[in-house]
Structure formats: C-alpha cells, structure tokens
Design an enzyme around this catalytic site. Structure first.
Site, PDB file in Angstrom:
ATOM      1  N   ASN A   8     -25.260 -18.612  17.223  1.00 13.04           N
ATOM      2  CA  ASN A   8     -26.662 -18.224  17.098  1.00 13.04           C
ATOM      3  C   ASN A   8     -26.785 -16.844  17.726  1.00 13.04           C
ATOM      4  OD1 ASN A   8     -29.417 -17.897  17.069  1.00 13.04           O
ATOM      5  ND2 ASN A   8     -29.897 -19.752  18.201  1.00 13.04           N
ATOM      6  N   ARG A  90     -26.239 -19.580  12.436  1.00 14.86           N
ATOM      7  CA  ARG A  90     -27.680 -19.658  12.211  1.00 14.86           C
ATOM      8  C   ARG A  90     -28.154 -18.308  11.674  1.00 14.86           C
ATOM      9  NH1 ARG A  90     -32.615 -18.513  16.122  1.00 14.86           N
ATOM     10  NH2 ARG A  90     -34.304 -19.300  14.822  1.00 14.86           N
ATOM     11  N   HIS A 179     -38.020 -22.443  11.571  1.00 19.18           N
ATOM     12  CA  HIS A 179     -37.704 -23.686  12.289  1.00 19.18           C
ATOM     13  C   HIS A 179     -37.261 -24.792  11.318  1.00 19.18           C
ATOM     14  CE1 HIS A 179     -40.576 -22.434  15.783  1.00 19.18           C
ATOM     15  NE2 HIS A 179     -39.339 -22.057  16.043  1.00 19.18           N
ATOM     16  N   ARG A 240     -46.764 -15.082  20.876  1.00 18.94           N
ATOM     17  CA  ARG A 240     -47.233 -14.699  19.544  1.00 18.94           C
ATOM     18  C   ARG A 240     -48.638 -15.216  19.302  1.00 18.94           C
ATOM     19  NH1 ARG A 240     -41.968 -17.152  16.813  1.00 18.94           N
ATOM     20  NH2 ARG A 240     -40.394 -15.726  17.636  1.00 18.94           N
ATOM     21  N   GLU A 382     -30.866 -28.250  16.890  1.00 20.07           N
ATOM     22  CA  GLU A 382     -30.560 -27.382  15.756  1.00 20.07           C
ATOM     23  C   GLU A 382     -29.066 -27.101  15.642  1.00 20.07           C
ATOM     24  OE1 GLU A 382     -34.068 -24.308  15.264  1.00 20.07           O
ATOM     25  OE2 GLU A 382     -33.860 -24.882  17.367  1.00 20.07           O
TER      26      GLU A 382
END
Length: 395
Positions: A8, A90, A179, A240, A382
């Site tokens: 990742n 990823r 996601h 965010r 994940e």
C-alpha cells in the site's frame, strides 16, 4: 508455504504486509516513510514479535523497496525464502477501465499512471511503487486491486452527475466511489457471521475512520456509495469536508482562493479538524464531554450526515437486512453508534445498549433481539482482502 506480499504505497511512503492467504495471518509488516526526504524511516515487525526501527536513505521508491528487502534479510528471513506467490498492490483509482483485480504488465502500469489525473495524491506514487516492486521481484506476478472496482456495479443513475454529458464524458467526471475493498470484505464477513448467503442480503456498510464512506450493497453488489469523483464527497471526515455546495467553492475562487488553496482547505483543513483543530474523533469526543461547543457541533454534524445517507440508502434498497459499522471510529465508538441509530425503531433498527457497550473484538451483533435489522460491528481488513483477491487471480 505460499505467501502474498501486500503493498500500500503513497507518494512518500510504502506500507507492506506479508500474509498467509490460507489463514490471513500476518507473517511480517512494515513501513518505509519520508521517501524523498533527508530523514527517511523504516519500521519492520516479524510475527515472532521482533521489530526494527531505523533511519534509512530513501530518495525514491526503488530505494524504499531495497530497504524493505534488507529489513527482511536483517530479520533472518530473506525475501527469496519467504515463498512469495504474488504481490498485491492497492491502487486507489481504477477509473471506468479496471472493474476487477488485474495482473500488472507494462501497459496496465501505464494506465494506472494515466489515471493519476483523477487521483493525483495516490496513483502516481502507487505507479512508482509498482515499477520498483516489479524490478525488485520480477519472477512473481504483480496484481493491482482497485479501491474503485467494487463500485463499478453501481447503476448509471447512481454514478452519473447531472452536468453537460459531453463535458462529463471528456473529463471522466462521474461517481467512482472509494473504500471498495473494505466495503467488499466487510459485507462478506457480515454474511458469514450471520450464516446467510451474501446474495440474499441488503446491507448498508458504514466505514467510519479518518476517511469515511457508506455503501448500499444488494446481494454483494455496490448499488450506491457516498464518496464520488474523489474521496471528498459524502460524509464529514477527519480533515475532509464531505458534501458542500459547489457554489460555495465558486464563491471562494472568485474571492481570490487558488485551486491549490481550495484543495488544502477541503482535504486537510476541514471536517472535524476544521471545527475543533483535531481530526481525531477521540479528541473531539473528549472536548465535547468537557463542554466545548464547537466539538459538540462537530459531532452533531458528523452524525447528521451519516443519518442522512442511512435514510437515503434504506429507501434505495427498500429496507435493509443489516447495518454494519466498521473502521476505527465505527468499530470502537459505542456512543457514536448509539447516536446514529437513535430513534430508528420505526425502520426496524433497535440497538441493545449492553451489546453496543461491549468491548469484545471481532464480528459481533449490537442490535436487540427484537430488532428487524441486524446491526453489526465487523472488523475491516483491506490487506487480507487484497491478498485474497490476488491469490484468486494468480491461482
């Protein structure tokens, strides 16, 4: 033993995990960060509890992978002895091109780089990591697993924005969602926990971490999701903004803000941190408990936005069989889960306070025995899902 190395990467870091795909056990994990800076840092942990942390010189991603290989060597487990079957990468943005895990060749790598215009904070660094990893481990297959792929099942009515069709087509403007790997693994684990076929369930998954999104899932297929063209849209997040009237951004542009200043405002200076100075939900909760009015408002807005999407997805799916909380905030903050579900008995959602307050780990039910909708907490993973999809593709 066959293992999968899961990578990742970002523009300045490479996270990695060595996973046994049969058991999902972590055999090793690590992080190389501050790539391109003077003070690079490596952390490496083995499954026997040993760890190493040291400064490293990592001017680029190639040197970061060299540092990773060296860390395995120093731990007494040379890379060539690890039984690596494949490397799973990823990748945040697959556009409309990549709808499933994809074996990486030169052309695929270049397409990932080209999609960097849609994800400038993610895809370019992930491309650099792919190039470096393929050079370092050329004998094994490399697979890209895309955050956006799971959402490619959304109907056109859910992913389309109502702007000029030619402009949207030319610039690739549509809802992509993110996601996806988390929503996919969590919805599957929820079905396994309930002992019910995934194909039979209408699920609403709430991935609530520093980044946050929700997904309406019907029979294992994403039907709608709160993130959009970028990960900015939707829920209030740590830093965010989530949903905001585009007219407000035009107003700021006309007031003298540059595009880069707006990017910084919306991605790094908004959400919880914009209200309170902290993007960590635990800090905000503590401040609210101490009487901080801004923190209380931040939590109220955060919960209001979640409930807004929850109501929308209940309508879209025609009800739900399960509502699932996951990720750092969703898994660990019982008060938030209670606030999200308060007063929703008429939707068939009823929380059991004792179950909700439990600190048990792993998948668990927090709804009451008379709740028509199963409300669950399920741990996301994940990296394990990337390993699973990578192994499934390479065989």
């Amino acid at each position: 033993m066959h293992t999968i190395l899961v990578v990742n990467a970002g523009s300045s870091s490479v996270k990695y995990q060595l996973i046994d795909p049969e058991t999902e056990a972590r055999l090793a994990s690590g992080l190389v960060e501050r790539i391109g800076e003077a003070d690079g840092r490596l952390v490496h942990r083995s499954d026997d509890g040993r760890s190493e942390e040291r400064s490293v010189h990592v001017p680029d991603h190639t040197s970061a992978f060299s540092a990773m290989v060296d860390a395995f060597e120093r731990a007494g487990t040379p890379v060539m002895a690890l039984g690596i079957q494949a490397v799973g990468h990823r990748v945040v943005q697959g556009g409309s091109v990549f709808i499933a895990p994809t074996r990486i060749d030169d052309a695929v790598a270049e397409q990932i780089l080209d999609l960097g215009s849609l994800a400038p904070l993610h895809n370019p660094g992930q491309y650099q990591a792919i190039v470096a990893a393929r050079q370092m481990l050329p004998e094994v297959p490399h697979v890209a697993v895309f955050d956006t792929a799971f959402h490619q099942s959304m109907p056109e009515r859910a992913y389309s924005y109502a702007i000029d069709a030619e402009v949207a087509e030319h610039h690739g403007i549509r809802r992509y969602g993110f996601h996806g790997t988390s929503h996919q693994v969590v919805s599957r684990r929820a079905a396994e926990y309930l002992g019910r076929p995934l194909e039979s369930l209408r699920q609403i998954v709430l991935h609530l971490g520093n980044g946050a999104s929700m997904c309406a899932i019907d029979g294992g297929r994403s039907m709608d999701t709160s993130m959009g063209f970028t990960p900015l849209e939707g829920l209030v997040m740590g830093t965010r903004s989530g949903d905001i009237d585009p007219g407000a951004l035009l107003h700021l542009l006309r007031a003298g803000y540059s595009a880069d200043e707006l990017d910084r405002l919306l991605n790094h200076e908004s959400g919880l941190i914009g209200y309170t100075g902290s993007g960590d939900f635990r800090d905000v909760r503590a401040a609210a408990a101490g009487g901080d009015a801004a923190a209380r408002l931040a939590i109220e807005v955060y919960v209001h936005r979640i409930r807004h999407y929850l109501g929308a997805y209940l309508v879209e799916l025609g009800g739900a069989d399960t509502v699932v909380f996951t990720a750092g905030v969703g898994e660990n903050n019982a008060a938030l889960r209670a606030e999200v579900c308060a007063g929703l008995e008429w939707f068939g959602i009823r929380i059991d306070p004792e179950r909700n307050a439990s600190s048990a780990s792993g998948a668990r039910r927090i709804s009451s025995h008379d709740s028509r909708v199963e409300v669950l907490v399920v741990t996301t993973d994940e990296e394990a899902e990337i390993a699973r999809q990578t192994r499934a593709l390479v065989g």
